[in-house]
Design an enzyme around this catalytic site. Structure first.
Site, PDB file in Angstrom:
ATOM      1  N   HIS A 100      -9.376   1.346   5.179  1.00 20.09           N
ATOM      2  CA  HIS A 100      -8.061   1.486   5.813  1.00 20.09           C
ATOM      3  C   HIS A 100      -8.196   2.433   7.006  1.00 20.09           C
ATOM      4  O   HIS A 100      -8.959   3.396   6.960  1.00 20.09           O
ATOM      5  CB  HIS A 100      -7.045   2.030   4.800  1.00 20.09           C
ATOM      6  CG  HIS A 100      -5.643   1.978   5.324  1.00 20.09           C
ATOM      7  ND1 HIS A 100      -5.157   2.922   6.202  1.00 20.09           N
ATOM      8  CD2 HIS A 100      -4.642   1.083   5.133  1.00 20.09           C
ATOM      9  CE1 HIS A 100      -3.902   2.601   6.519  1.00 20.09           C
ATOM     10  NE2 HIS A 100      -3.580   1.494   5.883  1.00 20.09           N
TER      11      HIS A 100
ATOM     12  N   LYS B  95       0.149   4.296  -0.299  1.00 23.85           N
ATOM     13  CA  LYS B  95      -0.466   5.509   0.273  1.00 23.85           C
ATOM     14  C   LYS B  95      -0.237   6.695  -0.679  1.00 23.85           C
ATOM     15  O   LYS B  95      -0.210   6.491  -1.886  1.00 23.85           O
ATOM     16  CB  LYS B  95       0.057   5.756   1.693  1.00 23.85           C
ATOM     17  CG  LYS B  95      -0.082   4.481   2.543  1.00 23.85           C
ATOM     18  CD  LYS B  95       0.195   4.670   4.001  1.00 23.85           C
ATOM     19  CE  LYS B  95       0.017   3.320   4.707  1.00 23.85           C
ATOM     20  NZ  LYS B  95       0.176   3.410   6.159  1.00 23.85           N
TER      21      LYS B  95
ATOM     22  N   GLY C 221       3.161   2.448  10.605  1.00 21.00           N
ATOM     23  CA  GLY C 221       4.115   3.535  10.429  1.00 21.00           C
ATOM     24  C   GLY C 221       4.924   3.855  11.675  1.00 21.00           C
ATOM     25  O   GLY C 221       5.585   4.894  11.746  1.00 21.00           O
TER      26      GLY C 221
ATOM     27  N   SER D 180       3.985  -2.060  10.143  1.00 17.41           N
ATOM     28  CA  SER D 180       5.441  -2.166  10.291  1.00 17.41           C
ATOM     29  C   SER D 180       5.989  -3.523   9.883  1.00 17.41           C
ATOM     30  O   SER D 180       6.905  -4.053  10.525  1.00 17.41           O
ATOM     31  CB  SER D 180       5.864  -1.813  11.721  1.00 17.41           C
ATOM     32  OG  SER D 180       5.525  -0.464  12.006  1.00 17.41           O
TER      33      SER D 180
ATOM     34  N   ASN E  65       0.869  -1.172   0.000  1.00 13.60           N
ATOM     35  CA  ASN E  65       0.000   0.000   0.000  1.00 13.60           C
ATOM     36  C   ASN E  65       0.909   1.226   0.000  1.00 13.60           C
ATOM     37  O   ASN E  65       1.518   1.541   1.014  1.00 13.60           O
ATOM     38  CB  ASN E  65      -0.910  -0.033   1.241  1.00 13.60           C
ATOM     39  CG  ASN E  65      -1.689   1.260   1.407  1.00 13.60           C
ATOM     40  OD1 ASN E  65      -1.773   2.078   0.479  1.00 13.60           O
ATOM     41  ND2 ASN E  65      -2.271   1.454   2.582  1.00 13.60           N
TER      42      ASN E  65
ATOM     43  N   GLU F 273      -4.857  -4.683  10.735  1.00 18.83           N
ATOM     44  CA  GLU F 273      -3.813  -3.663  10.894  1.00 18.83           C
ATOM     45  C   GLU F 273      -4.044  -2.880  12.184  1.00 18.83           C
ATOM     46  O   GLU F 273      -4.834  -1.927  12.200  1.00 18.83           O
ATOM     47  CB  GLU F 273      -3.851  -2.684   9.714  1.00 18.83           C
ATOM     48  CG  GLU F 273      -3.572  -3.324   8.376  1.00 18.83           C
ATOM     49  CD  GLU F 273      -3.066  -2.301   7.376  1.00 18.83           C
ATOM     50  OE1 GLU F 273      -1.958  -2.503   6.867  1.00 18.83           O
ATOM     51  OE2 GLU F 273      -3.755  -1.294   7.125  1.00 18.83           O
TER      52      GLU F 273
ATOM     53  N   GLU G  36      -6.489   4.785   8.070  1.00 20.74           N
ATOM     54  CA  GLU G  36      -6.274   6.203   7.782  1.00 20.74           C
ATOM     55  C   GLU G  36      -7.540   6.828   7.197  1.00 20.74           C
ATOM     56  O   GLU G  36      -7.860   7.989   7.453  1.00 20.74           O
ATOM     57  CB  GLU G  36      -5.070   6.364   6.824  1.00 20.74           C
ATOM     58  CG  GLU G  36      -3.768   6.134   7.578  1.00 20.74           C
ATOM     59  CD  GLU G  36      -2.636   5.585   6.734  1.00 20.74           C
ATOM     60  OE1 GLU G  36      -2.697   5.669   5.496  1.00 20.74           O
ATOM     61  OE2 GLU G  36      -1.676   5.050   7.323  1.00 20.74           O
TER      62      GLU G  36
HETATM   63  P1  13P Z   1       3.462   0.474   7.505  1.00 22.45           P
HETATM   64  O1  13P Z   1       3.921  -0.826   6.889  1.00 22.45           O
HETATM   65  O2  13P Z   1       4.172   1.656   6.999  1.00 22.45           O
HETATM   66  O3  13P Z   1       3.392   0.376   8.996  1.00 22.45           O
HETATM   67  O4  13P Z   1       1.925   0.677   7.015  1.00 22.45           O
HETATM   68  C1  13P Z   1       1.006  -0.340   7.140  1.00 22.45           C
HETATM   69  C2  13P Z   1      -0.222   0.008   6.400  1.00 22.45           C
HETATM   70  O5  13P Z   1      -0.962   0.889   6.790  1.00 22.45           O
HETATM   71  C3  13P Z   1      -0.511  -0.734   5.163  1.00 22.45           C
HETATM   72  O6  13P Z   1      -1.816  -0.506   4.744  1.00 22.45           O
END
Ligand code: 13P
Length: 258
Positions: free
Chosen positions: A101, A13, A179, A219, A11, A173, A103
């Site tokens: 997601h 983003k 992140g 992560s 992903n 997640e 976010e």
């Molecule tokens: P990270 O791998 O950067 O922690 O992000 C995970 C994520 O949100 C994938 O959708």
């Protein structure tokens, strides 16, 4: 027990313009060997503006990489300035669409009801949703993690048929792991992924639950992917930051041979 084909998705983003995206996928393909594609699915989810370029690259170089999108609107068309519809994505050979997601839930107000409508739109147009669920740190520390995730599952899957549920991928997640460089322990991730499978079993029966692919995200790095993927109820990874490095993502995809 049915064999579940693992699925590793990147992903991206809001990173990489369409030219950088082409480079990233080209480099990824360079790092991957034939054996990396065998017995597992590899998916990249670039920003909307790069989808056409990556579709063309995948086609012309015959790359066994699936194309994914990060979200879509739930209506097929209309006066929704700035939005992208599911049929538009389907026309670009998009195979997977992330739905809900964390976010998007946190920053763009996506409730379970909205996520449910998006799931339906994605499935209406022959694509597969990757339904994202996960608890916050506060919820985990309060002992509510499983309840929160089960609640997200139930709300997001409300009225979804067994046939559609059997096409679904769920990504667990935990928000506190995204992140942050702090991944869930393989044991904690396993526990939640098993709880997700149990809940899907309650909703749709044992057959659907056994076939369901559950990814872990948060992560994921080359150094921890193997232990995570080694858990019995973890069938893949949803990778954020590390998917922006072709070397790291190739190591994650190739974890079986490193
Ligand atoms: P990270 O791998 O950067 O922690 O992000 C995970 C994520 O949100 C994938 O959708």
């Amino acid at each position: 027990m049915p064999e579940r084909t693992p699925i590793i998705a990147g992903n991206w983003k809001m990173h990489r313009d369409h030219l950088e995206a082409i480079q990233l996928v080209q480099k990824l393909a360079y790092h991957l060997g034939e054996e990396d594609y065998e017995g597992q699915e590899i998916v990249v989810c670039p920003p909307f503006v790069a989808l056409r370029s990556i579709q063309t690259l995948i086609q012309s170089d015959k790359l066994p990489i699936g194309l994914g999108a990060q979200t879509c609107h739930d209506e097929d068309e209309g006066a929704f300035t700035g939005e992208i519809s599911a049929p538009m994505l389907a026309r670009l050979d998009v195979r997977y669409v992330l739905c809900g997601h964390s976010e998007r839930r946190a920053m763009f107000g996506e409730t379970n009801e909205v996520v449910n409508r998006k799931l339906r739109a994605v499935q209406r147009h022959g694509m597969r949703p990757i339904l994202c669920v996960g608890e916050s740190l506060e919820q985990r520390e309060g002992g509510d993690a499983v309840d929160v995730v089960v609640d997200q599952l139930r709300g997001s899957l409300d009225g979804i048929s067994i046939a559609d549920a059997s096409e679904l991928v769920v990504a667990y997640e935990p928000v506190w792991a995204i992140g942050t460089g702090r991944n869930a322990t393989p044991q904690d991730a396993q526990e939640m992924c098993a709880a997700i499978r149990t809940e899907v079993g309650e909703l749709y029966g044992a057959g659907t639950a056994e076939g369901l692919r559950v990814q872990y995200g948060g992560s994921v790095k080359p150094g921890n992917v193997r232990d995570l993927m080694g858990q019995p109820d973890i069938d893949g990874a949803l990778v954020g930051g590390a998917s922006l490095s072709s070397e790291d993502f190739a190591l994650i995809v190739g974890h079986r041979r490193h």
